[in-house]
Design an enzyme around this catalytic site. Structure first.
Site, PDB file in Angstrom:
ATOM      1  CD  GLN A 162      32.120  64.376  -6.118  1.00 17.52           C
ATOM      2  OE1 GLN A 162      33.669  63.734  -6.029  1.00 17.52           O
ATOM      3  NE2 GLN A 162      31.637  64.817  -5.926  1.00 17.52           N
TER       4      GLN A 162
ATOM      5  CB  SER B 262      36.223  57.620  -7.842  1.00 17.37           C
ATOM      6  OG  SER B 262      37.121  58.662  -8.270  1.00 17.37           O
ATOM      7  CG  LEU B 263      35.926  60.411  -3.024  1.00 20.94           C
ATOM      8  CD1 LEU B 263      36.843  61.626  -1.739  1.00 20.94           C
ATOM      9  CD2 LEU B 263      34.483  60.743  -1.963  1.00 20.94           C
TER      10      LEU B 263
ATOM     11  NE  ARG C 114      40.649  62.036  -6.399  1.00 17.34           N
ATOM     12  CZ  ARG C 114      38.987  61.908  -6.418  1.00 17.34           C
ATOM     13  NH1 ARG C 114      38.435  62.308  -5.412  1.00 17.34           N
ATOM     14  NH2 ARG C 114      39.024  61.247  -6.812  1.00 17.34           N
TER      15      ARG C 114
ATOM     16  CG  HIS D   9      37.295  59.974 -12.809  1.00 15.80           C
ATOM     17  ND1 HIS D   9      38.615  59.489 -12.381  1.00 15.80           N
ATOM     18  CD2 HIS D   9      36.384  59.086 -12.340  1.00 15.80           C
ATOM     19  CE1 HIS D   9      38.256  59.698 -10.917  1.00 15.80           C
ATOM     20  NE2 HIS D   9      36.866  59.455 -11.087  1.00 15.80           N
TER      21      HIS D   9
ATOM     22  CD  GLN E  11      41.447  57.904  -8.041  1.00 18.34           C
ATOM     23  OE1 GLN E  11      41.187  59.104  -7.711  1.00 18.34           O
ATOM     24  NE2 GLN E  11      41.555  56.951  -7.501  1.00 18.34           N
TER      25      GLN E  11
END
Length: 316
Positions: A10, A91-92, A116, A197, A246
């Site tokens: 992101q 991450s994403l 999410r 996170h 995460q």
């Protein structure tokens, strides 16, 4: 030559993302955006191509956009016959990497990404994230010690000279002010409304994982590096646990890159509308990579040419 496909997270969204690919590869991207629009219930294609940026930056929209475009570019590379030796996502970006590994379908992954984003956007306690860049690795160690002393949290360990702090807004302000007094350290608040996170995400963790459990995760057919440690996800359960991890734990991107180097990976391809991850690699002094981006169709074609040349060299 070992090749890794890496997928951005992101913050890499931009108006116009995916538009040139849709024009040049309508068969793949047309179908992809139709599927996405049906699943999401809004016109993702229009938001990606036309914005406005304020709406595209909304967590629930941005995550779906980045994920969809990354998977689209991956499909193009697959159509060209390329298969990476390993995949990883920040991450994403991990969700696109999971699809690339063969452990999840695009459709199921998008539904998870959508939920999410919705859950993260709805977290009650105001959070903040602060990117911290240092001149060298020694200063970064000092930064980490200060953050620990202040009771702060590192959300993403990006590189030897960059981390992202994540947590309650008041705590992030305290950390930022303290770090800003150190020569060679630059803290910068990110334009986010939530602390990804970080322990603040504990509020949504169980609900997210209950939702994820509805979908079929398979054992990966391509090795995938996990976000919360420098290890591979060998089973569907490993990947499931990493998705949970995460939410509140540090994304260990620095360790992921170290692991790629340890494995002897020489070629890295950032798959999606970004060159952020490739840019981070400059902090690994002494490591020589062949780096490739796909943030435009012209760069995509250069990447295809490079990969084909390498394939010919390997065949000899």
């Amino acid at each position: 030559m070992k090749t890794a496909f890496i997928f951005p997270g992101q913050g890499t969204q931009a108006v116009g993302m995916g538009r040139d690919f849709s024009q040049r590869h309508p068969a793949i991207f047309g179908e992809l955006f139709e599927e996405a629009n049906d699943i999401l219930g809004f016109d993702l294609k229009k938001l990606c191509f036309q914005g406005p940026i304020e709406q595209l930056t909304d967590t629930a929209v941005a995550q779906s956009a980045i994920y969809t475009v990354s998977v689209g570019v991956f499909r193009l590379l697959t159509q060209e016959g390329f298969r990476p030796d390993v995949v990883a996502g920040m991450s994403l970006g991990q969700f696109a990497a999971i699809v690339a590994s063969g452990a999840l379908s695009f459709q199921d992954g998008l539904q998870i990404v959508k939920r999410r984003g919705e859950l993260m956007s709805a977290v009650k306690e105001a959070g903040d994230m602060v990117a911290v860049i240092t001149l060298n690795e020694q200063l970064m160690q000092q930064v980490k010690e200060i953050v620990t002393t202040l009771g702060g949290n590192i959300g993403v360990d990006n590189s030897p000279t960059q981390v992202v702090l994540s947590g309650a807004a008041t705590k992030m302000k305290e950390c930022s002010e303290e770090l800003g007094t150190i020569t060679g350290v630059k803290p910068r608040h990110l334009r986010v409304s939530q602390a990804f996170h970080s322990p603040l995400m504990l509020e949504v963790e169980d609900e997210l994982m209950d939702y994820v459990s509805q979908f079929e995760l398979k054992n990966p057919t391509i090795p995938i590096l996990l976000n919360c440690g420098p290890s591979f996800g060998e089973t569907a359960q490993d990947i499931f646990d990493d998705i949970r991890g995460q939410c509140t734990r540090t994304v260990q991107w620095r360790k992921s890159v170290d692991k790629l180097a340890e494995l002897g990976v020489e070629t890295l391809v950032e798959v999606g509308a970004s060159r952020t991850l490739i840019g981070l690699l400059k902090a690994w002094q002494g490591l020589k990579w062949t780096t490739n981006t796909t943030d435009s169709t012209s760069n995509y074609m250069r990447t295809v040419k490079t990969l084909k040349t390498q394939a010919q060299v390997v065949k000899g």
